[in-house]
Design a protein around this motif. Structure first.
Motif, PDB file in Angstrom:
ATOM      1  N   HIS A  65      -8.280  -2.719  59.325  1.00 48.16           N
ATOM      2  CA  HIS A  65      -9.356  -3.719  59.499  1.00 48.16           C
ATOM      3  C   HIS A  65      -9.848  -4.292  58.170  1.00 48.16           C
ATOM      4  N   GLN A  66      -9.053  -4.164  57.108  1.00 52.37           N
ATOM      5  CA  GLN A  66      -9.559  -4.559  55.794  1.00 52.37           C
ATOM      6  C   GLN A  66     -10.062  -6.002  55.802  1.00 52.37           C
ATOM      7  N   SER A  67     -11.248  -6.200  55.259  1.00 50.74           N
ATOM      8  CA  SER A  67     -11.924  -7.494  55.098  1.00 50.74           C
ATOM      9  C   SER A  67     -12.552  -8.009  56.392  1.00 50.74           C
ATOM     10  N   GLU A  68     -12.431  -7.253  57.497  1.00 47.52           N
ATOM     11  CA  GLU A  68     -13.164  -7.646  58.711  1.00 47.52           C
ATOM     12  C   GLU A  68     -14.621  -7.185  58.579  1.00 47.52           C
ATOM     13  N   PHE A  71       2.122  -5.015  43.708  1.00 49.77           N
ATOM     14  CA  PHE A  71       0.879  -4.436  44.206  1.00 49.77           C
ATOM     15  C   PHE A  71       1.005  -4.380  45.722  1.00 49.77           C
ATOM     16  N   ALA A  72       0.055  -3.714  46.379  1.00 45.20           N
ATOM     17  CA  ALA A  72       0.175  -3.541  47.834  1.00 45.20           C
ATOM     18  C   ALA A  72      -1.184  -3.715  48.498  1.00 45.20           C
ATOM     19  N   SER A  73      -1.135  -4.185  49.727  1.00 46.83           N
ATOM     20  CA  SER A  73      -2.371  -4.374  50.486  1.00 46.83           C
ATOM     21  C   SER A  73      -2.030  -4.618  51.951  1.00 46.83           C
ATOM     22  N   HIS A  74      -3.075  -4.878  52.726  1.00 44.68           N
ATOM     23  CA  HIS A  74      -2.881  -5.198  54.139  1.00 44.68           C
ATOM     24  C   HIS A  74      -2.612  -6.696  54.294  1.00 44.68           C
ATOM     25  N   HIS A  89      -4.269   0.529  35.114  1.00 52.12           N
ATOM     26  CA  HIS A  89      -3.400   0.037  36.192  1.00 52.12           C
ATOM     27  C   HIS A  89      -4.206  -0.642  37.293  1.00 52.12           C
ATOM     28  N   ALA A  90      -5.425  -1.052  36.986  1.00 48.26           N
ATOM     29  CA  ALA A  90      -6.274  -1.689  38.000  1.00 48.26           C
ATOM     30  C   ALA A  90      -6.638  -3.113  37.557  1.00 48.26           C
ATOM     31  N   PRO A  91      -5.704  -4.052  37.711  1.00 46.03           N
ATOM     32  CA  PRO A  91      -5.981  -5.437  37.311  1.00 46.03           C
ATOM     33  C   PRO A  91      -6.789  -6.181  38.376  1.00 46.03           C
ATOM     34  N   VAL A 107     -11.053 -13.323  44.044  1.00 43.75           N
ATOM     35  CA  VAL A 107     -10.567 -12.305  43.106  1.00 43.75           C
ATOM     36  C   VAL A 107     -11.054 -10.935  43.530  1.00 43.75           C
ATOM     37  N   ARG A 108     -10.249  -9.922  43.259  1.00 42.71           N
ATOM     38  CA  ARG A 108     -10.603  -8.527  43.523  1.00 42.71           C
ATOM     39  C   ARG A 108      -9.656  -7.650  42.720  1.00 42.71           C
ATOM     40  N   VAL A 109     -10.014  -6.362  42.627  1.00 42.35           N
ATOM     41  CA  VAL A 109      -9.187  -5.419  41.869  1.00 42.35           C
ATOM     42  C   VAL A 109      -8.161  -4.788  42.801  1.00 42.35           C
ATOM     43  N   VAL A 110      -6.945  -4.622  42.303  1.00 43.09           N
ATOM     44  CA  VAL A 110      -5.908  -3.878  43.043  1.00 43.09           C
ATOM     45  C   VAL A 110      -5.238  -2.899  42.077  1.00 43.09           C
ATOM     46  N   MET A 111      -4.392  -2.051  42.629  1.00 38.83           N
ATOM     47  CA  MET A 111      -3.600  -1.133  41.817  1.00 38.83           C
ATOM     48  C   MET A 111      -2.247  -1.760  41.515  1.00 38.83           C
ATOM     49  N   LEU A 112      -1.802  -1.586  40.297  1.00 38.51           N
ATOM     50  CA  LEU A 112      -0.439  -1.988  39.961  1.00 38.51           C
ATOM     51  C   LEU A 112       0.512  -0.892  40.429  1.00 38.51           C
ATOM     52  N   GLY A 147      -3.212  -8.498  56.755  1.00 37.66           N
ATOM     53  CA  GLY A 147      -4.292  -9.179  57.471  1.00 37.66           C
ATOM     54  C   GLY A 147      -5.596  -9.275  56.698  1.00 37.66           C
ATOM     55  N   SER A 148      -5.635  -8.717  55.489  1.00 32.79           N
ATOM     56  CA  SER A 148      -6.861  -8.785  54.675  1.00 32.79           C
ATOM     57  C   SER A 148      -7.071 -10.223  54.203  1.00 32.79           C
ATOM     58  N   ALA A 149      -8.215 -10.456  53.589  1.00 33.24           N
ATOM     59  CA  ALA A 149      -8.475 -11.810  53.063  1.00 33.24           C
ATOM     60  C   ALA A 149      -7.372 -12.204  52.085  1.00 33.24           C
ATOM     61  N   LYS A 150      -7.055 -11.304  51.163  1.00 29.85           N
ATOM     62  CA  LYS A 150      -6.021 -11.645  50.168  1.00 29.85           C
ATOM     63  C   LYS A 150      -4.664 -11.835  50.825  1.00 29.85           C
ATOM     64  N   GLY A 151      -4.381 -11.004  51.846  1.00 25.84           N
ATOM     65  CA  GLY A 151      -3.096 -11.113  52.535  1.00 25.84           C
ATOM     66  C   GLY A 151      -2.959 -12.463  53.208  1.00 25.84           C
TER      67      GLY A 151
END
Ligand code: FMN
Length: 221
Positions: free
Chosen positions: A148-151, A84-87, A54-56, A69-74, A89-93
């Motif tokens: 603060h993800q990716s800061e 999938f979920a994230s912040h 579950h980590a694509p 590219v980076r790994v996230v949880m499905l 304000g992160s780079a991916k966000g």
């Protein structure tokens, strides 16, 4: 130091893929939609002992059109898409806010299988993101609370302090809202299933969305 560095080329020459017993995959016996096949392959990956199926990898594009590219949880997959979920304000966000298009890549080595999912990304409702977060572990909430993800991080000590405070708060207030936490849905235009084969006759089946239904086609490996 350099004299002790591992010999990457030598190591690479010792490694193999597809040299185990791999499942047969008959593309003629597949459903009309990719989701049931994904669900079946996912269940088979779990049953085969694939670690962290579950980590694509999640690929996005930045404002310059450059890939990331980076790994996230499905978090799930249904008719709305792959979640999938994230912040935010992160780079991916930030990349997804600018270019709401992404790809997920799953590799299930135990069965020599790869699944690629590409499509448009939408953000879910804020309540859904909070519900998703609060349904997960204390560690997941603590990790989200750190923020603060990716800061750029000034020091490991700073993270240690923030993490300790976040764990303490996550335990004390398990319903804490983390406003930046966002659930994303990738609604696929294409889903490709790749079954590796010892003789390199890999089977590739691509589903493409069009005219309200899915088209299936084989691809040369
Ligand atoms: C197994 C694994 C699972 C992860 N799951 C997530 C996740 O679900 N959400 C997330 O934001 N980051 C997750 N990460 C961390 C990301 O890979 C990445 O480091 C982080 O999101 C920052 O990425 P960005 O700078 O591209 O935004 C995970 C990392 C690994 C190795």
């Amino acid at each position: 130091m350099e004299a002790d560095a591992p010999d990457l080329d030598a190591l690479l020459r010792t490694l193999r893929v597809w040299d185990t017993d791999l499942p047969d995959f008959d593309p003629d016996r597949t459903p009309q939609d990719p989701l049931p096949l994904f669900t079946q392959w996912f269940a088979e990956a779990v049953a085969a002992g694939q670690r962290e199926p579950h980590a694509p990898a999640l690929a996005t594009t930045d404002a310059d059109g450059h890939a990331d590219v980076r790994v996230v949880m499905l978090h799930g997959a249904d008719e709305r898409g792959w979640h999938f979920a994230s912040h935010a304000g992160s780079a991916k966000g930030r990349q997804l806010a600018g270019t709401p298009y992404a790809a997920l890549g799953f590799y299930w080595s135990v069965q020599g299988r790869q699944v690629r999912v590409r499509g448009t990304v939408t953000t879910g409702a804020a309540e859904a993101a909070q519900a998703d977060l609060h349904a997960r572990s204390t560690g997941a909430l603590a990790s989200a609370l750190v923020g603060h993800q990716s800061e750029v991080l000034a020091s490991q000590d700073e993270l240690a302090r923030a993490s300790a405070a976040a764990w303490e708060r996550a335990q004390r207030e398990p319903e804490t809202v983390v406003a930046s936490w966002t659930v994303y849905a990738l609604r696929p235009d294409e889903v490709e299933f790749f079954q590796g084969d010892a003789r390199r006759r890999h089977v590739r089946l691509r589903y493409r969305r069009g005219d309200g239904h899915w088209h299936k086609e084989l691809l040369w490996p």
